[in-house]
Design an enzyme around this catalytic site. Structure first.
Site, mmCIF file in Angstrom:
data_model
loop_
_atom_site.group_PDB
_atom_site.id
_atom_site.type_symbol
_atom_site.label_atom_id
_atom_site.label_comp_id
_atom_site.label_asym_id
_atom_site.label_seq_id
_atom_site.Cartn_x
_atom_site.Cartn_y
_atom_site.Cartn_z
ATOM 1 N N ALA A 103 -34.405 64.037 96.586
ATOM 2 C CA ALA A 103 -33.372 63.647 97.550
ATOM 3 C C ALA A 103 -32.532 64.854 97.957
ATOM 4 O O ALA A 103 -32.325 65.788 97.175
ATOM 5 C CB ALA A 103 -32.476 62.569 96.946
ATOM 6 N N GLY A 111 -37.602 62.496 93.583
ATOM 7 C CA GLY A 111 -38.142 61.635 94.625
ATOM 8 C C GLY A 111 -39.406 62.177 95.254
ATOM 9 O O GLY A 111 -40.222 61.411 95.788
ATOM 10 N N GLU A 130 -42.060 60.886 93.059
ATOM 11 C CA GLU A 130 -42.160 59.440 93.277
ATOM 12 C C GLU A 130 -42.932 59.144 94.561
ATOM 13 O O GLU A 130 -43.704 58.177 94.623
ATOM 14 C CB GLU A 130 -40.766 58.821 93.329
ATOM 15 N N GLU A 180 -34.581 63.579 86.933
ATOM 16 C CA GLU A 180 -33.274 63.002 87.268
ATOM 17 C C GLU A 180 -32.306 62.947 86.096
ATOM 18 O O GLU A 180 -31.087 62.996 86.285
ATOM 19 C CB GLU A 180 -33.445 61.588 87.843
#
Length: 353
Positions: A128, A173, A176, A196
């Site tokens: 992110a 992310g 992911e 994270e």
């Protein structure tokens, strides 16, 4: 290349015509032409694994390149993330553009395979965009996170095969996003990790579900608890990626391997591949004892059978709600009236002669 050609044409238009009305007119035309080249369609040339070059069309936007390959590679679509200054971090604009791209290919029956890669050397996606998020109003954060999660879910739900070509760091992310793809290919020097917990948060876009499915619960917990990033070779050993390839000088070894793999898929029946993907994805979500085998017999020159392992998520609820007759009716018409051949589906099912 297109930009250089455009600039050369522009200079040639200026030199002989400066100071004349005709020169001004031509200058305006060439300037407009160059502007269109920069803002609309560009022709790209990228080396293939055998050293040849291949042309393809591309829609260039701020953060995402969407390329529809042609010729023998027709049906292969490449999403190229292009945010070099932000290390391809996931921003509001990127989420919007990728969502639009996913919706577009989902509705396109001609798309056989989607490859997600980076246009930035040494990076796949850094997760992110935390700098952008820090500037958001509190009321904007929730909707943005929801849209980012929905994007990754929609990417995972695409009906055609998806391949993540990881030629650099895929963190948070970014990993992911790669985990939502059917197949992951990494260069040996790539870095992959759900990091994270270093920021006192947890993976929020499916990583805590998809990583254990890929490498097992215990290893997934270890990597997430330690916020550990591993290289492509280790990721292959753990089963996080299907292939780890030696990085090349141009920094796109994983992309080229992904392209070769997509070419292996291309000759096969697109409907069969989509049905196989659906059967696998649905089948692993439930206990095997609840699965059923649904056979469709098709008569053309001879009898063929497509055996689909379909989970009770679909067929158990059909039978429970009294809709078993739909399945029986469909099988009857397919068997006795050669429905698929009459509808022109023979080539899509790749039936043997």
């Amino acid at each position: 290349m297109a930009v250089l050609v455009g600039c050369r044409v522009l200079l040639q238009a200026i030199r002989p015509q400066t100071g004349t009305i005709e020169g001004v007119r031509r200058l305006q035309e060439h300037t407009k032409s160059l502007h269109n080249v920069l803002n609309n369609k560009l022709q790209y040339i990228r080396p293939t694994s055998n050293g040849a070059t291949r042309h393809y069309s591309s829609d260039i936007k701020d953060d995402l390149s969407i390329r529809y390959l042609d010729g023998e590679d027709s049906g292969i679509v490449v999403f190229g993330i292009n945010r070099p200054k932000q290390k391809n971090a996931i921003s509001k604009n990127l989420v919007i553009q990728m969502t639009e791209a996913v919706e577009s290919v989902k509705k396109n029956s001609k798309v056989r395979t989607v490859i997600i890669c980076s246009m930035v050397p040494g990076i796949f996606c850094a997760g992110a965009d935390l700098k952008e998020r820090a500037k958001m109003h509190q009321s904007e954060v929730g909707p943005f996170v929801s849209k980012a999660r929905a994007l990754i879910s929609e990417l995972g739900n695409l009906p055609m095969p998806t391949i993540a070509a990881i030629d650099g760091a895929a963190l948070g992310g970014g990993l992911e996003m790669a985990l939502s793809c059917d197949i992951r290919i990494a260069s040996n020097n790539a870095k992959l990790g759900l990091t994270e917990t270093k920021l006192a948060i947890i993976p929020g876009a499916g990583g805590t579900q998809r990583l254990p499915r890929a490498i097992g619960v215990a290893l997934a917990k270890e990597l997430i608890f330690a916020a550990r990033a591993i290289d492509g070779t280790e990721a292959k050993r753990l089963g996080l990626v299907s292939h780890a390839v030696e990085q090349n000088k141009s920094g796109d070894a994983a992309y080229l391997r992904a392209l070769d793999l997509a070419r292996e898929f291309n000759p096969n029946g697109p409907i069969a591949i989509r049905m196989a993907k659906l059967a696998i994805n649905q089948g692993i979500e439930v206990r095997l004892i609840h699965n059923g085998t649904f056979s469709i017999s098709v008569r053309s020159d001879q009898m063929f059978s497509i055996n689909i392992l379909a989970s009770s998520v679909v067929f158990y609820h059909l039978t429970k709600s009294g809709h078993m007759f739909i399945i029986e009716w469909l099988g009857y018409w397919l068997r006795h009236f050669d429905v698929l051949s009459r509808l022109g589906f023979k080539s899509y099912l790749r039936l043997a002669p």
